[in-house]
Design a protein around this motif. Sequence first.
Motif, PDB file in Angstrom:
ATOM      1  N   SER A 705       0.859  -1.190   0.000  1.00 19.03           N
ATOM      2  CA  SER A 705       0.000   0.000   0.000  1.00 19.03           C
ATOM      3  C   SER A 705       0.886   1.228   0.000  1.00 19.03           C
ATOM      4  CB  SER A 705      -0.929   0.031   1.220  1.00 19.03           C
ATOM      5  OG  SER A 705      -0.223   0.413   2.381  1.00 19.03           O
ATOM      6  N   GLY A 706       0.367   2.304  -0.549  1.00 19.65           N
ATOM      7  CA  GLY A 706       1.099   3.560  -0.540  1.00 19.65           C
ATOM      8  C   GLY A 706       0.674   4.472   0.587  1.00 19.65           C
ATOM      9  N   LEU A 707       0.092   3.907   1.648  1.00 21.64           N
ATOM     10  CA  LEU A 707      -0.419   4.705   2.757  1.00 21.64           C
ATOM     11  C   LEU A 707       0.692   5.035   3.754  1.00 21.64           C
ATOM     12  CD1 LEU A 707      -3.693   2.696   3.486  1.00 21.64           C
ATOM     13  CD2 LEU A 707      -3.393   4.614   1.925  1.00 21.64           C
ATOM     14  N   HIS A 708       0.425   6.052   4.564  1.00 25.36           N
ATOM     15  CA  HIS A 708       1.321   6.367   5.673  1.00 25.36           C
ATOM     16  C   HIS A 708       1.090   5.339   6.786  1.00 25.36           C
ATOM     17  CE1 HIS A 708       2.457  10.358   4.127  1.00 25.36           C
ATOM     18  NE2 HIS A 708       1.222  10.401   3.675  1.00 25.36           N
ATOM     19  N   LEU A 709       2.168   4.766   7.295  1.00 30.17           N
ATOM     20  CA  LEU A 709       2.090   3.843   8.421  1.00 30.17           C
ATOM     21  C   LEU A 709       2.535   4.588   9.672  1.00 30.17           C
ATOM     22  CD1 LEU A 709       1.913   1.756   6.066  1.00 30.17           C
ATOM     23  CD2 LEU A 709       3.162   0.194   7.537  1.00 30.17           C
ATOM     24  N   PHE A 710       1.568   4.906  10.515  1.00 33.81           N
ATOM     25  CA  PHE A 710       1.849   5.667  11.739  1.00 33.81           C
ATOM     26  C   PHE A 710       2.044   4.681  12.880  1.00 33.81           C
ATOM     27  CE2 PHE A 710       0.091   8.724  15.112  1.00 33.81           C
ATOM     28  CZ  PHE A 710       1.367   9.156  15.405  1.00 33.81           C
ATOM     29  N   ARG A 711       3.275   4.558  13.345  1.00 34.02           N
ATOM     30  CA  ARG A 711       3.612   3.656  14.453  1.00 34.02           C
ATOM     31  C   ARG A 711       4.157   4.501  15.582  1.00 34.02           C
ATOM     32  NH1 ARG A 711       3.610  -1.362  16.550  1.00 34.02           N
ATOM     33  NH2 ARG A 711       5.566  -2.229  17.312  1.00 34.02           N
ATOM     34  N   ALA A 712       3.458   4.501  16.700  1.00 33.25           N
ATOM     35  CA  ALA A 712       3.847   5.357  17.812  1.00 33.25           C
ATOM     36  C   ALA A 712       3.474   4.689  19.125  1.00 33.25           C
ATOM     37  CB  ALA A 712       3.153   6.723  17.704  1.00 33.25           C
ATOM     38  N   VAL A 713       4.180   5.070  20.190  1.00 37.23           N
ATOM     39  CA  VAL A 713       3.872   4.549  21.527  1.00 37.23           C
ATOM     40  C   VAL A 713       2.497   5.060  21.942  1.00 37.23           C
ATOM     41  CG1 VAL A 713       6.275   4.323  22.203  1.00 37.23           C
ATOM     42  CG2 VAL A 713       5.098   6.461  22.601  1.00 37.23           C
ATOM     43  N   GLU A 714       1.759   4.222  22.629  1.00 43.19           N
ATOM     44  CA  GLU A 714       0.389   4.540  23.020  1.00 43.19           C
ATOM     45  C   GLU A 714       0.240   4.319  24.522  1.00 43.19           C
ATOM     46  OE1 GLU A 714      -2.752   5.869  23.631  1.00 43.19           O
ATOM     47  OE2 GLU A 714      -2.390   5.957  21.475  1.00 43.19           O
ATOM     48  N   PRO A 715       0.354   5.385  25.327  1.00 48.30           N
ATOM     49  CA  PRO A 715       0.234   5.215  26.781  1.00 48.30           C
ATOM     50  C   PRO A 715      -1.161   4.819  27.232  1.00 48.30           C
ATOM     51  CG  PRO A 715       0.354   7.540  26.208  1.00 48.30           C
ATOM     52  CD  PRO A 715       0.627   6.783  24.954  1.00 48.30           C
ATOM     53  N   GLY A 716      -2.163   5.003  26.383  1.00 51.67           N
ATOM     54  CA  GLY A 716      -3.518   4.613  26.764  1.00 51.67           C
ATOM     55  C   GLY A 716      -3.817   3.154  26.512  1.00 51.67           C
ATOM     56  N   LEU A 717      -2.861   2.415  25.974  1.00 53.26           N
ATOM     57  CA  LEU A 717      -3.058   0.995  25.663  1.00 53.26           C
ATOM     58  C   LEU A 717      -2.115   0.193  26.558  1.00 53.26           C
ATOM     59  CD1 LEU A 717      -4.908  -0.415  23.613  1.00 53.26           C
ATOM     60  CD2 LEU A 717      -2.963  -0.616  22.101  1.00 53.26           C
ATOM     61  N   VAL A 718      -2.644  -0.284  27.689  1.00 52.01           N
ATOM     62  CA  VAL A 718      -1.832  -0.951  28.702  1.00 52.01           C
ATOM     63  C   VAL A 718      -2.233  -2.422  28.782  1.00 52.01           C
ATOM     64  CG1 VAL A 718      -1.148  -0.954  31.129  1.00 52.01           C
ATOM     65  CG2 VAL A 718      -1.659   1.206  29.980  1.00 52.01           C
ATOM     66  N   GLN A 719      -1.230  -3.290  28.866  1.00 52.70           N
ATOM     67  CA  GLN A 719      -1.474  -4.728  28.994  1.00 52.70           C
ATOM     68  C   GLN A 719      -0.773  -5.248  30.240  1.00 52.70           C
ATOM     69  OE1 GLN A 719      -0.572  -7.019  25.523  1.00 52.70           O
ATOM     70  NE2 GLN A 719      -1.781  -5.732  24.142  1.00 52.70           N
ATOM     71  N   LYS A 720      -1.486  -6.095  30.971  1.00 49.44           N
ATOM     72  CA  LYS A 720      -0.899  -6.731  32.150  1.00 49.44           C
ATOM     73  C   LYS A 720       0.059  -7.830  31.709  1.00 49.44           C
ATOM     74  CE  LYS A 720      -4.764  -5.766  35.249  1.00 49.44           C
ATOM     75  NZ  LYS A 720      -3.980  -4.752  35.987  1.00 49.44           N
ATOM     76  N   TYR A 721       0.955  -8.189  32.611  1.00 49.47           N
ATOM     77  CA  TYR A 721       1.960  -9.185  32.264  1.00 49.47           C
ATOM     78  C   TYR A 721       1.327 -10.563  32.110  1.00 49.47           C
ATOM     79  CZ  TYR A 721       5.708 -12.539  32.645  1.00 49.47           C
ATOM     80  OH  TYR A 721       6.550 -13.595  32.408  1.00 49.47           O
ATOM     81  N   THR A 722       1.810 -11.263  31.100  1.00 48.40           N
ATOM     82  CA  THR A 722       1.445 -12.669  30.906  1.00 48.40           C
ATOM     83  C   THR A 722       2.506 -13.329  30.039  1.00 48.40           C
ATOM     84  OG1 THR A 722      -0.263 -14.193  30.114  1.00 48.40           O
ATOM     85  CG2 THR A 722       0.052 -12.174  28.868  1.00 48.40           C
ATOM     86  N   GLN A 723       2.735 -14.589  30.266  1.00 51.07           N
ATOM     87  CA  GLN A 723       3.673 -15.355  29.455  1.00 51.07           C
ATOM     88  C   GLN A 723       2.912 -15.906  28.254  1.00 51.07           C
ATOM     89  OE1 GLN A 723       6.889 -15.564  30.061  1.00 51.07           O
ATOM     90  NE2 GLN A 723       7.459 -16.897  28.362  1.00 51.07           N
ATOM     91  N   ARG A 724       3.148 -15.326  27.093  1.00 52.24           N
ATOM     92  CA  ARG A 724       2.383 -15.700  25.908  1.00 52.24           C
ATOM     93  C   ARG A 724       2.989 -16.921  25.249  1.00 52.24           C
ATOM     94  NH1 ARG A 724       2.113  -9.477  23.651  1.00 52.24           N
ATOM     95  NH2 ARG A 724       1.327  -8.602  25.599  1.00 52.24           N
ATOM     96  N   SER A 725       2.114 -17.705  24.655  1.00 50.33           N
ATOM     97  CA  SER A 725       2.565 -18.904  23.949  1.00 50.33           C
ATOM     98  C   SER A 725       2.901 -18.545  22.511  1.00 50.33           C
ATOM     99  CB  SER A 725       1.475 -19.981  23.974  1.00 50.33           C
ATOM    100  OG  SER A 725       0.286 -19.492  23.375  1.00 50.33           O
ATOM    101  N   CYS A 726       4.083 -18.881  22.054  1.00 54.90           N
ATOM    102  CA  CYS A 726       4.534 -18.591  20.695  1.00 54.90           C
ATOM    103  C   CYS A 726       4.367 -19.844  19.837  1.00 54.90           C
ATOM    104  CB  CYS A 726       5.997 -18.142  20.698  1.00 54.90           C
ATOM    105  SG  CYS A 726       6.291 -16.658  21.698  1.00 54.90           S
ATOM    106  N   ASN A 727       3.632 -19.720  18.765  1.00 56.29           N
ATOM    107  CA  ASN A 727       3.347 -20.850  17.888  1.00 56.29           C
ATOM    108  C   ASN A 727       4.570 -21.143  17.026  1.00 56.29           C
ATOM    109  OD1 ASN A 727       2.312 -22.739  16.115  1.00 56.29           O
ATOM    110  ND2 ASN A 727       0.344 -21.702  15.899  1.00 56.29           N
ATOM    111  N   PRO A 728       5.208 -22.300  17.187  1.00 51.88           N
ATOM    112  CA  PRO A 728       6.409 -22.606  16.387  1.00 51.88           C
ATOM    113  C   PRO A 728       6.099 -22.850  14.914  1.00 51.88           C
ATOM    114  CG  PRO A 728       5.789 -24.492  17.716  1.00 51.88           C
ATOM    115  CD  PRO A 728       4.888 -23.370  18.136  1.00 51.88           C
ATOM    116  N   ARG A 729       4.814 -22.992  14.557  1.00 59.93           N
ATOM    117  CA  ARG A 729       4.469 -23.242  13.160  1.00 59.93           C
ATOM    118  C   ARG A 729       4.415 -21.957  12.349  1.00 59.93           C
ATOM    119  NH1 ARG A 729       0.339 -27.946  11.980  1.00 59.93           N
ATOM    120  NH2 ARG A 729       1.317 -27.442  10.005  1.00 59.93           N
ATOM    121  N   LEU A 730       4.493 -20.807  13.019  1.00 56.48           N
ATOM    122  CA  LEU A 730       4.573 -19.550  12.286  1.00 56.48           C
ATOM    123  C   LEU A 730       5.961 -19.389  11.679  1.00 56.48           C
ATOM    124  CD1 LEU A 730       2.688 -17.188  14.765  1.00 56.48           C
ATOM    125  CD2 LEU A 730       1.824 -18.117  12.617  1.00 56.48           C
ATOM    126  N   SER A 731       6.168 -18.335  10.930  1.00 57.27           N
ATOM    127  CA  SER A 731       7.468 -18.113  10.297  1.00 57.27           C
ATOM    128  C   SER A 731       8.530 -17.858  11.361  1.00 57.27           C
ATOM    129  CB  SER A 731       7.391 -16.919   9.344  1.00 57.27           C
ATOM    130  OG  SER A 731       7.174 -15.719  10.073  1.00 57.27           O
TER     131      SER A 731
END
Length: 765
Positions: A705-731
């Motif tokens: 796409s020729g769109l602007h990709l706006f990637r910025a820190v978001e202090p209003g988006l907070v996640q609690k700690y958790t140990q996430r499972s990583c799928n080994p079948r992904l790339s």
Amino acid sequence: AVAAAMRLGAFLSALRPALPLLLGLSLGCSLSLLRASWSHNAAEERCLAQGPPAPPARGAPPEAGEGRPGPGHEDFRPRIVPYYRDPNKPYKKVLRTRYIQTELGFHERLFVAVLTSKATVNTLAVAVNKTVAHHFPRLLYFTGLRSAKVPHGMVLVAHGDERPIWLMYETMNYIHQHFGSDYDWFYIMQDDTYAQAEQVKALVTHLSINQDVYLGRAEEFIGGDEQARYCHGGFGYLLSRSLLLKLHPHLDSCRNEILSVRPDEWLGRCIIDFLGITCVSQLQGQHYHTYELAKNTEPEKEEEEEFQAALAVHPVSDMTLMYRLHKQFSRIQLDRVYQEIQDLQMQIRNLTALTPAGEAGVTWPVGINAPFLPKSRFEVISWDYFTEQHLFSCPDGSPKCELSGASKADVSEIIESAVEQLNHRYQPLLRFSKRQLLNGYRRFDPTRGMEYTLDLLLEAATQKGHSHVLAKRVSLVRPLSKVEIIPMPYVTEATRVQLVLPLTVQDLDFVANFLDTFAMNTLDTHDNALLTLLFIYHPYDAQRVGQVDVFAGVKAMVGELEKRYAEVKIPWISVKTEVPSQVKLMDIVSKKHPVDTLFFLASVWTEINMEFLNRCRMNTISNWQVFFPVHFQEFNPALVYRGEQTASSNTDLLRDGHFDRHSFAEACFYNSDYMTARTKLAADILDRDEVLESMEVFDVFLHYSGLHLFRAVEPGLVQKYTQRSCNPRLSEELYHRCVLSNLEGLASRSHLAMALFEQEQANST
């Protein structure tokens, strides 16, 4: 009697500290009353002695004698408009304008109209568009008959008739109808005219908008009144908004009554006959300089002062001559700017010598802000090391990467500029040529620009032909130039957000908290947001869904929410797959929603709140920009607090954690933008669906796409700690990012060091 005397003495002793205050207050009140009575009597005597007011002097406006503006200044006199509401009419909500300048009645500065024809629209008009069009805020082309193919990037208005007078008449009508209330100045030129855009813009900034202006190259009418002048159309002319508004009611009469062959003469006669305004070449101390080109003119050899000061040049016979004129005037303007810079630098040196710091206070380069001085080690700006082939500070965090793209062009340009400056300083005694870049350093200083330090291996040649190889260190600065405001489309906070939440079996423990947060922050507040759940079944679980549904508990919680909020429906979509590719899942959701849907792709650990949803709406612009927020990830409380009291649960403050730059799970984008990028991706990969397993939605927008990709820190988006499972079948890349996210999300270095220290102490004892 003795007792009474004692009480009186005690009272006076208590009152003695306040006696000065009481005396001062009484004396002040007395003087104020006396002064008020004297002022009142004096005012009455003055009023009786004055009698009726004297009449104003002859020629003076009626209100001038009273210290108020005359009748010619009604636009500048403040007026208070009282608010009155008719009780018999129903109340209507007041609609405010989109921009404050519209409500205050501000106008844009300059509108430019270029008169062209079917024969020259693909030649001279294109040359005008490529040379000066981007310098004007708004420029339109007007022609009689439209050609078969309109050149790219040009706004063309066709009136349907090639007659010159008719073209001028329709153009003036069109300008008044569409732009008469939006602009202060209107500049009309032909496509065989070269105009210095910056000079024209500077001219209108020095003219008053409160006058009727008809400014250009004044020419005499053939066989007409000697006093009347019209503005020659070949050199362009400037009209004020007030003149255009007064002229518009008379255009029909001019078309029927005035006979002329030339459109500029017709317009000039119309303005003179009905408004009594003649063309002038000088107004309010500003001169409209022009230059008439002779045949076979060489612009590069023109050194006359009249040519260099010209705002407009005419006639331009072909496209090549237009480009040569633009090159020559650009060189003249650049030389003027360099000379102004040198003059300013000389003035700065002279004035700095008079300051307490003396000549030591002169910064390098002269006129550029001094380098940033850090106040602590945390504010030190680091230098990035590079060579001609590699960069040793890479965006992805790797220690070494190939120099390419804009960075490679930047390094090449800086090296060429350094050698050029050395030759300019030491010629004709020495002539330098580059052999090799030994070391290169650069850093971005936000107070001044990009700084460079180069160690160059040079070959220096003398006038006698002798050469010598030497190493020389040079420092360069690419200063920050004029700050430009990037135009952005208008967006509102009223757009509905469609949340999409993919769920796997590993996420079941966190769904209840997500739904509770969603209900509290969106449903209770009646925010314009909807939720769609995406149940991802493993093939084994999908076969047993009739007996045991792993998502039965989630469906029950959704049913409870729908009972509590009768107007809310939370749909879900079931998908069977072993590899939950983000792109494949989004393909399914995209087909079930309208093209104008604003998606927020969320994760089960996300804490939804109104503040972030509004930023999602404002930062996502259809057909322009997508938003990928970087959420704040809390650290493992077992490592951070180690049995101590945990931090406050106030969500307004960021707890101990970090912004997880490895996660791209959250995204805000419009369905239409995703479908466009997905179509390009499908044409690229053909039927190789396995490629989708190595991609995320971020990769789709980044590469397709020729769109602007706006990637910025978001202090209003907070996640609690958790140990996430990583799928080994992904790339490999996606799996590696997931592992890094888990590792960096454990704790900070200081917390990990303290945990290791305590563990070693426990083991030693």
